[in-house]
Design an enzyme around this catalytic site. Structure first.
Site, PDB file in Angstrom:
ATOM      1  N   ASN A  82     -25.302  -7.571  22.896  1.00  0.00           N
ATOM      2  CA  ASN A  82     -25.046  -6.441  23.226  1.00  0.00           C
ATOM      3  C   ASN A  82     -23.921  -6.294  22.513  1.00  0.00           C
ATOM      4  OD1 ASN A  82     -23.589  -8.787  24.068  1.00  0.00           O
ATOM      5  ND2 ASN A  82     -22.323  -7.609  25.761  1.00  0.00           N
ATOM      6  N   ILE A  83     -24.452  -4.055  22.489  1.00  0.00           N
ATOM      7  CA  ILE A  83     -22.848  -3.323  22.004  1.00  0.00           C
ATOM      8  C   ILE A  83     -22.067  -2.498  23.232  1.00  0.00           C
ATOM      9  CG2 ILE A  83     -22.987  -2.258  20.302  1.00  0.00           C
ATOM     10  CD1 ILE A  83     -26.051  -3.201  19.339  1.00  0.00           C
ATOM     11  N   GLU A  84     -21.555  -2.702  23.161  1.00  0.00           N
ATOM     12  CA  GLU A  84     -21.102  -2.028  24.158  1.00  0.00           C
ATOM     13  C   GLU A  84     -20.376   0.009  23.221  1.00  0.00           C
ATOM     14  OE1 GLU A  84     -18.258  -4.185  26.362  1.00  0.00           O
ATOM     15  OE2 GLU A  84     -19.742  -5.249  27.344  1.00  0.00           O
ATOM     16  N   CYS A 133     -28.035  -3.176  26.235  1.00  0.00           N
ATOM     17  CA  CYS A 133     -27.870  -5.227  26.337  1.00  0.00           C
ATOM     18  C   CYS A 133     -28.349  -5.497  24.824  1.00  0.00           C
ATOM     19  CB  CYS A 133     -28.838  -5.504  27.363  1.00  0.00           C
ATOM     20  SG  CYS A 133     -27.418  -5.091  29.033  1.00  0.00           S
ATOM     21  N   GLU A 185     -31.293  -7.690  25.334  1.00  0.00           N
ATOM     22  CA  GLU A 185     -32.637  -7.643  25.231  1.00  0.00           C
ATOM     23  C   GLU A 185     -33.227  -6.587  25.095  1.00  0.00           C
ATOM     24  OE1 GLU A 185     -30.681  -8.427  27.247  1.00  0.00           O
ATOM     25  OE2 GLU A 185     -31.307  -9.298  28.903  1.00  0.00           O
ATOM     26  N   CYS A 216     -30.745  -7.467  33.188  1.00  0.00           N
ATOM     27  CA  CYS A 216     -30.243  -5.769  33.871  1.00  0.00           C
ATOM     28  C   CYS A 216     -31.851  -4.947  34.412  1.00  0.00           C
ATOM     29  CB  CYS A 216     -29.525  -5.182  33.029  1.00  0.00           C
ATOM     30  SG  CYS A 216     -30.263  -3.850  31.940  1.00  0.00           S
ATOM     31  N   CYS A 260     -33.195  -3.228  31.000  1.00  0.00           N
ATOM     32  CA  CYS A 260     -34.090  -4.076  30.266  1.00  0.00           C
ATOM     33  C   CYS A 260     -35.476  -4.424  30.478  1.00  0.00           C
ATOM     34  CB  CYS A 260     -33.503  -5.428  30.267  1.00  0.00           C
ATOM     35  SG  CYS A 260     -31.803  -4.934  28.744  1.00  0.00           S
TER      36      CYS A 260
HETATM   37  N1  THU Z   1     -25.679  -7.743  29.313  1.00  0.00           N
HETATM   38  C1  THU Z   1     -26.866  -8.122  28.331  1.00  0.00           C
HETATM   39  O1  THU Z   1     -26.417  -8.142  26.962  1.00  0.00           O
HETATM   40  N2  THU Z   1     -27.908  -8.486  28.335  1.00  0.00           N
HETATM   41  C2  THU Z   1     -27.860  -8.731  30.265  1.00  0.00           C
HETATM   42  O2  THU Z   1     -29.337  -9.817  30.612  1.00  0.00           O
HETATM   43  C3  THU Z   1     -26.759  -8.748  31.119  1.00  0.00           C
HETATM   44  C4  THU Z   1     -25.525  -8.182  30.909  1.00  0.00           C
HETATM   45  C5  THU Z   1     -24.380  -6.926  28.925  1.00  0.00           C
HETATM   46  C6  THU Z   1     -24.183  -5.132  29.006  1.00  0.00           C
HETATM   47  C7  THU Z   1     -23.049  -5.697  29.279  1.00  0.00           C
HETATM   48  O3  THU Z   1     -22.166  -5.638  27.109  1.00  0.00           O
HETATM   49  C8  THU Z   1     -22.172  -6.832  29.745  1.00  0.00           C
HETATM   50  O4  THU Z   1     -23.417  -7.538  29.327  1.00  0.00           O
HETATM   51  C9  THU Z   1     -21.655  -6.882  31.047  1.00  0.00           C
HETATM   52  O5  THU Z   1     -22.612  -7.137  31.347  1.00  0.00           O
END
Ligand code: THU
Length: 141
Positions: free
Chosen positions: A45-47, A56, A58, A89, A92
């Site tokens: 994940n890259i915020e 996310c 995925e 989510c 995704c």
């Molecule tokens: N996130 C994912 O990368 N994959 C998931 O299946 C659920 C959520 C990430 C998004 C965000 O950076 C962090 O988790 C919290 O929601």
């Protein structure tokens, strides 16, 4: 579990989790995608400070794979350091339904539970190209 090399995929998902950029949630996720040519493309994940722009793990994995010219996706493993395996989510799920509708998915967490599911199970009755008028959908390859 099947002829998919899940152990290697799990290992790559765990390693990808360490590369997550999650300074806001501190919730790191890793994913590893087995491609038709046998290669594995990982994602994390890259915020973003504009939270809605977060990608996310995925989607990072499958977008990276498509950008590298990969196709025919065979399996996805998703890892987070949670007690229960996390669930992808909705965004995704829709992206996976577009690019890998038949794909099995293994969801994993620290607790040791393994949930073997699939894109079809995670997103039943998906909105797909069959709903589009023929002239709109015909460009898809
Ligand atoms: N996130 C994912 O990368 N994959 C998931 O299946 C659920 C959520 C990430 C998004 C965000 O950076 C962090 O988790 C919290 O929601």
């Amino acid at each position: 579990m099947t002829d998919i090399g899940w152990d290697k995929l799990i290992d790559e998902a765990q390693k990808a989790r360490e590369r997550a950029y999650a300074p806001y949630s501190h919730f790191k996720v890793g994913a590893a995608l087995l491609c038709g040519d046998g290669s594995i493309v990982a994602g994390c994940n890259i915020e973003n400070v504009s939270f809605g722009l977060t990608n996310c793990a995925e989607r990072t994995a499958i977008f990276s794979a498509v950008a590298q010219g990969k196709e025919d996706f065979k399996a996805l493993a998703v890892w987070a350091d949670t007690k229960k395996p996390i669930a992808p989510c909705g965004a995704c799920r829709q992206v996976l339904a577009e690019l890998a509708p038949e794909m099995p998915i293994l969801l994993l967490g620290q607790g040791g539970e393994r949930i073997l599911t699939s894109v079809k199970k995670l997103l039943p009755q998906a909105f797909d190209e069959s709903f589009l008028p023929a002239e709109t959908g015909e460009e898809k390859e």
